[in-house]
Design an enzyme around this catalytic site. Structure first.
Site, PDB file in Angstrom:
ATOM      1  N   HIS A 117       0.845  -1.130  -0.019  1.00 47.57           N
ATOM      2  CA  HIS A 117      -0.150  -0.076  -0.213  1.00 47.57           C
ATOM      3  C   HIS A 117       0.910   1.359  -0.106  1.00 47.57           C
ATOM      4  O   HIS A 117       0.614   2.349  -0.735  1.00 47.57           O
ATOM      5  CB  HIS A 117      -0.856   0.110   1.354  1.00 47.57           C
ATOM      6  CG  HIS A 117      -1.733  -1.192   1.463  1.00 47.57           C
ATOM      7  ND1 HIS A 117      -1.495  -1.908   2.465  1.00 47.57           N
ATOM      8  CD2 HIS A 117      -3.244  -1.490   0.672  1.00 47.57           C
ATOM      9  CE1 HIS A 117      -2.470  -3.080   2.499  1.00 47.57           C
ATOM     10  NE2 HIS A 117      -3.389  -2.554   1.406  1.00 47.57           N
ATOM     11  N   GLN A 144      -8.230  -7.348 -10.721  1.00 44.43           N
ATOM     12  CA  GLN A 144      -9.120  -6.009 -10.270  1.00 44.43           C
ATOM     13  C   GLN A 144      -8.829  -4.787 -10.804  1.00 44.43           C
ATOM     14  O   GLN A 144      -9.467  -3.965 -11.493  1.00 44.43           O
ATOM     15  CB  GLN A 144      -8.929  -5.942  -8.766  1.00 44.43           C
ATOM     16  CG  GLN A 144      -9.050  -4.613  -8.098  1.00 44.43           C
ATOM     17  CD  GLN A 144      -8.877  -4.449  -6.723  1.00 44.43           C
ATOM     18  OE1 GLN A 144      -9.459  -5.173  -5.811  1.00 44.43           O
ATOM     19  NE2 GLN A 144      -7.934  -4.023  -6.165  1.00 44.43           N
TER      20      GLN A 144
HETATM   21  P1  AMP Z   1      -6.495  -3.896  -0.462  1.00 41.23           P
HETATM   22  O1  AMP Z   1      -6.377  -3.114   0.711  1.00 41.23           O
HETATM   23  O2  AMP Z   1      -6.110  -5.316  -0.277  1.00 41.23           O
HETATM   24  O3  AMP Z   1      -7.743  -3.703  -1.055  1.00 41.23           O
HETATM   25  O4  AMP Z   1      -5.472  -3.063  -1.211  1.00 41.23           O
HETATM   26  C1  AMP Z   1      -5.360  -1.719  -1.695  1.00 41.23           C
HETATM   27  C2  AMP Z   1      -4.513  -1.705  -2.882  1.00 41.23           C
HETATM   28  O5  AMP Z   1      -3.079  -2.076  -2.596  1.00 41.23           O
HETATM   29  C3  AMP Z   1      -4.823  -2.584  -4.057  1.00 41.23           C
HETATM   30  O6  AMP Z   1      -4.943  -1.721  -5.150  1.00 41.23           O
HETATM   31  C4  AMP Z   1      -3.947  -3.543  -4.043  1.00 41.23           C
HETATM   32  O7  AMP Z   1      -3.727  -4.064  -5.188  1.00 41.23           O
HETATM   33  C5  AMP Z   1      -2.843  -3.064  -3.525  1.00 41.23           C
HETATM   34  N1  AMP Z   1      -1.812  -3.767  -3.117  1.00 41.23           N
HETATM   35  C6  AMP Z   1      -2.088  -4.773  -1.991  1.00 41.23           C
HETATM   36  N2  AMP Z   1      -1.011  -5.550  -2.040  1.00 41.23           N
HETATM   37  C7  AMP Z   1      -0.114  -5.235  -2.749  1.00 41.23           C
HETATM   38  C8  AMP Z   1       1.418  -5.467  -3.234  1.00 41.23           C
HETATM   39  N3  AMP Z   1       1.873  -6.493  -2.408  1.00 41.23           N
HETATM   40  N4  AMP Z   1       1.973  -4.861  -3.910  1.00 41.23           N
HETATM   41  C9  AMP Z   1       1.498  -3.563  -4.600  1.00 41.23           C
HETATM   42  N5  AMP Z   1      -0.001  -3.297  -4.280  1.00 41.23           N
HETATM   43  C10 AMP Z   1      -0.449  -4.078  -3.616  1.00 41.23           C
END
Ligand code: AMP
Length: 290
Positions: free
Chosen positions: A39, A155
């Site tokens: 994030h 997504q």
């Molecule tokens: P989430 O809180 O899981 O809904 O993720 C929020 C955002 O962070 C989304 O755009 C995810 O794709 C991104 N994200 C989550 N994990 C990672 C990661 N390991 N590397 C890059 N982006 C991430």
């Protein structure tokens, strides 16, 4: 420095109006909280590209299926605002479910095609929930650049598609997957892994690398050979239950008959309580004239 938090649409509107009056460009980073370095990479990128960065923290009930981990999902707003602030967030938008939906939504944003396979098949309704909440966030924030991780590759494709189809005034930017040194993609759901499972978890990434070797080293263009290599690699770890392994066109997520150009390898598997997903790019080598 902890980022200030606004919890209402009215307060967000006021904050945005102030910034825009000063000519600020706005970056948006939608999250469900439990922030980690993945994030934070999005927030840093948003701050590098924009004057004002909004990070939203909202655990979206619409995108959880029955029996999924909505109530168990980790929540810690104080920790999140600290991390978000240090990474360059200017304001955290953390609305309650009632603030977001004072009345139940009668509207669903449903993307055909790109949301159907892979995660769409395993998690019915998931992408409707994602698309609906992200469209709503775009409505609340308005003209902005929005940052999403390639970690959730499908997504990202779904969001790019409805933004294009509906001509929304948002520029969508995808950012690379952030991994632990042993290769495991960072995810809030990694917290569900036991120590023993955490040791095994990078094998999901190994399966992707095994698939990429078939394309880039063995120079095979048969998608079945790639899927077999990924499946066989993961089968070496009986604790994993494979959900899918696929090699697809990175734009429409359709599996090609023969691999050419840039492709995307994706896997999903259960490990203990966690359902893990990961993906990497691969490029079919151009034959060299001899
Ligand atoms: P989430 O809180 O899981 O809904 O993720 C929020 C955002 O962070 C989304 O755009 C995810 O794709 C991104 N994200 C989550 N994990 C990672 C990661 N390991 N590397 C890059 N982006 C991430």
């Amino acid at each position: 420095v902890s980022a200030p938090v606004v919890t209402t649409r009215a307060a967000l509107d006021e904050w945005l109006a102030d910034r825009r009056a000063g000519g600020a460009s706005v970056g948006l980073v939608p999250t469900m909280g439990a922030l980690h370095a993945g994030h934070l990479s999005l927030i840093r990128r948003a701050k590098a590209d924009n004057d004002a960065v909004v990070t939203s923290v909202y655990v979206n009930p619409l995108q959880f299926g029955a029996g999924e981990d909505l109530s168990a999902y980790p929540r810690d707003l104080d920790r999140d605002r600290g991390l978000a602030g240090e990474a360059g967030t200017d304001v955290v938008f953390a609305p309650s479910v009632d603030e977001m939906w004072p009345e139940p939504s009668q509207t669903t944003v449903h993307v055909e095609g790109v949301s159907a396979p892979l995660e769409g098949r395993s998690r019915p309704g998931h992408f409707d929930g994602v698309a609906t909440i992200v469209a709503k966030l775009f409505g609340l924030v308005g003209l902005c650049t929005a940052y999403f991780g390639e970690k959730d590759f499908q997504q990202l494709a779904v969001i790019k598609r409805f933004v294009q189809d509906l001509s929304l005034p948002v520029h969508v930017v995808g950012c690379p997957v952030v991994r632990d040194p042993d290769g495991l993609a960072l995810s809030s759901r990694n917290a569900y892994l036991t120590d023993e499972e955490r040791e095994l978890a990078p094998r999901l990434y190994w399966a992707l690398l095994a698939g990429r070797r078939v394309i880039e080293d063995e120079r095979r263009t048969d998608p079945d050979a790639v899927v077999e290599a990924m499946t066989a690699s993961l089968a070496e770890v009986p604790r994993f239950t494979l959900d899918y392994a696929a090699v697809v066109d990175p734009h429409d997520l359709v599996p090609p008959d023969t691999l050419t150009g840039d492709v995307r390898l994706l896997v999903a598997a259960r490990l203990g309580r966690a359902r893990l997903i990961d993906n990497i790019p691969a490029t079919v080598p151009v034959p060299v004239a001899s």
